[in-house]
Structures are given as C-alpha cells and as structure tokens.
Design an enzyme around this catalytic site. Structure first.
Site, short mmCIF file in Angstrom:
data_model
loop_
_atom_site.label_atom_id
_atom_site.label_comp_id
_atom_site.label_asym_id
_atom_site.label_seq_id
_atom_site.Cartn_x
_atom_site.Cartn_y
_atom_site.Cartn_z
N ILE A 45 0.84 -1.21 0.00
CA ILE A 45 0.00 0.00 0.00
C ILE A 45 0.87 1.25 0.00
O ILE A 45 0.57 2.23 -0.70
CB ILE A 45 -0.96 -0.03 1.20
CG1 ILE A 45 -2.04 -1.10 0.96
CG2 ILE A 45 -1.59 1.34 1.45
CD1 ILE A 45 -2.88 -1.44 2.15
N SER A 48 2.02 1.91 -3.50
CA SER A 48 0.95 2.45 -4.34
C SER A 48 0.69 3.92 -4.02
O SER A 48 0.48 4.74 -4.92
CB SER A 48 -0.34 1.64 -4.17
OG SER A 48 -0.95 1.88 -2.90
N GLU A 49 0.74 4.27 -2.74
CA GLU A 49 0.50 5.66 -2.35
C GLU A 49 1.55 6.59 -2.96
O GLU A 49 1.23 7.67 -3.46
CB GLU A 49 0.51 5.79 -0.82
CG GLU A 49 -0.72 5.25 -0.14
CD GLU A 49 -1.96 6.02 -0.50
OE1 GLU A 49 -2.00 7.25 -0.26
OE2 GLU A 49 -2.89 5.41 -1.05
N VAL A 50 2.81 6.18 -2.94
CA VAL A 50 3.86 7.03 -3.48
C VAL A 50 3.77 7.09 -5.00
O VAL A 50 3.92 8.17 -5.60
CB VAL A 50 5.25 6.53 -3.03
CG1 VAL A 50 6.36 7.39 -3.63
CG2 VAL A 50 5.35 6.55 -1.50
N TYR A 147 -6.71 12.05 5.89
CA TYR A 147 -6.05 11.70 4.63
C TYR A 147 -6.45 12.75 3.61
O TYR A 147 -7.50 12.67 2.98
CB TYR A 147 -6.49 10.30 4.21
CG TYR A 147 -5.93 9.81 2.89
CD1 TYR A 147 -4.56 9.79 2.65
CD2 TYR A 147 -6.78 9.33 1.89
CE1 TYR A 147 -4.05 9.31 1.45
CE2 TYR A 147 -6.28 8.85 0.69
CZ TYR A 147 -4.92 8.84 0.48
OH TYR A 147 -4.42 8.37 -0.71
#
Length: 299
Positions: A45, A48-50, A147
C-alpha cells in the site's frame, strides 16, 4: 450541501451527516476495483501511495505489480541496489521519491522489517508526509486520520465550499478528521471504505466538472517539464542508468555531454557544454543519485 459559513468552525453535525451520506452513496456508485485495494500489506500500500502521487491510476496499474515482483517486501527493497530502484522508477515522477522509498525501506528493515502503524513513526521515515502516512494507516490498518490528497480535497471543496477560493488546508483537515469513521466496527463504513469513497467521488468530479481542487490554497500548477532544469536532471540520470552495463561501470562526462546534447537538440533546444553537465552531475551526486569514480560517473 450548505457551505461552511464560519471560517473557523466545523459544519453543523447534521450537515456533516448529510455530507457523509452523499459521499458514501457516490462511493458505492463510483467504486474502482483497483489492485492495491485487494491487499492490506502496508508495504504494498505504501508503494501504491507514493506511485499515485504524481502518476495516473491507469499507468500505476501494471507498474505497481511489476515493482512488487522485483521488490516483494520491504527487506527486498532495502537490500536492492539503489540504481535498480531508480531504473524501475523511470516514468513514475520525481526520482527523489524512489530514493526516499529505498532509504525508508532500509530504516524499516533495520528496525525489524515491519512497517509501523503509528503516525509519528511513519512520518519520521524519509519521504513520508502526512498524506502518505494517513493513507498507509487507513488502507493497511483501518486506522482513522486526516487523509488529505487532491481527490479528497476536490470533494470537500465541491460539497462544502462551493463558492470559495483559496481555501487553506487548515479548514479542511478538521473536517477530514471529523468525518472519518473512528473505528472499523462497520465494514460498510470503515476508514478504508470512507476514503475509497472520497477518492472515487473526487476522481469523478475532476473528470466531469471544473477541478474543485484548484480552489485549494495548496494547489500549485505544475511547471513546464520539457526544457526545464528538472527535465535535464532526469535525462542525465537516464543516461547514467543506461551506462550501468558499460565495462567501466558508468560514463565519462564528455560522452554524457554528447548524449545529453543530442537529446536537447532533437527537441529543438541548444546542446549543453561540459560545464553544464558537470553542474548537473555534482547536484545529483550531492543528493545521492550518482558518484564520481575517477573520471567515470556511476549510479
């Protein structure tokens, strides 16, 4: 949805409830079954976030899977050669993000190999800011938090600040915290579900109405890449990576200058001289992208 009237206040409780109902309904309607949503592995995860910070979803789908084939765990990433990491990152945005991932992976690996769930511990890692930390906590651990990324901003601005310009994050963060579910007691409305709904609704808004996130004070129009200093840095790094298989392990500055000039002239720009190339190499070396081995520059 009534706009927020008092700049320093949260919307009324009933307005927040209506906002949440709207977002959850749109989230069910617009849900995207993305591959990184099928895992709770905090490392996967995090990657994927980066990747998604600067690259379209359609491009990340495929690159994310290949990354995990090459570097399947945080320990594998930590043990990799930085040049291999940078090579795999090409086309995914700022190269410094790849270097930060590698350095952060080394810190996590040295601490036992488990990604932390604590917000402060995550934010202490190289390259991990508040949004990335909140994303890891939400999607891997189902922990609440603010977030706040571009699609989430788009929804908050569209629904709650429809006529305001230059809205600061200081007004959005308390709303993000107040509307985020406090626990995972309701699988239909846990942290993951809530933020997926915001992300998918925000992506829909940006594709169908004038981008609401442009009314955020934090919105910055991306500067032109082609012909910029950033573009030349990226091209120098690509040349260095391409010469890794050279028997010398890298490239001399004269050859690099010729190849960089060829690229620049093909784009209708002037070539670079040795002093230009030297300045770019010194800058990149200071940041850890390359080093000088005698007369040869290597990644």
């Amino acid at each position: 949805m009534p706009p927020v009237a008092d700049p320093g206040a949260l919307p009324a409780v009933e307005d927040l409830a209506a906002f949440r109902s709207t977002v959850l309904a749109r989230g069910r309607e617009l849900y995207r079954d993305l591959p990184w949503r099928r895992t709770r592995d905090p490392y996967a995860i995090w990657i994927s976030e980066v990747m998604l910070q600067q690259t379209q979803v359609s491009r990340v789908d495929g690159r994310w899977q290949h990354w995990l084939e090459l570097f399947p765990t945080v320990d594998a990433l930590a043990a990799a050669d930085s040049a291999d990491v940078l090579d795999e990152w090409q086309g995914l945005g700022y190269n410094r993000r790849a270097l930060s991932l590698w350095r952060a992976a080394q810190e996590v690996s040295e601490a036992g190999g488990c990604m932390p769930s604590d917000e402060a511990a995550l934010k202490a890692l190289p390259g991990v800011g508040p949004a990335t930390a909140a994303g890891i906590r939400a999607f891997a651990f189902d922990l609440p938090g603010a977030y706040l990324e571009t699609n989430v901003r788009a929804v908050l601005l569209h629904e709650l600040f429809p006529r305001e310009e230059s809205v600061p994050d200081a007004r959005l963060v308390p709303i993000a915290r107040a509307t985020c579910p406090p626990d995972a007691s309701d699988p239909a409305d846990d942290t993951r579900t809530w933020y997926y709904a915001l992300l998918d609704y925000g992506a829909h808004l940006k594709a169908t109405v004038p981008n609401p996130s442009r009314r955020s004070r934090s919105h910055v129009r991306q500067s032109r890449f082609e012909g910029s200093h950033r573009q030349k840095r990226a091209e120098v790094l690509r040349i260095l990576l391409a010469h890794r298989a050279d028997p010398r392990g890298g490239v001399d500055i004269e050859t690099l200058c010729v190849e960089l000039s060829r690229k620049e002239r093909a784009a209708g720009r002037r070539g670079v001289d040795v002093s230009d190339a030297q300045a770019l190499l010194v800058e990149l070396s200071r940041e850890g992208f390359c080093h000088n081995n005698g007369n040869i520059w290597c990644t």
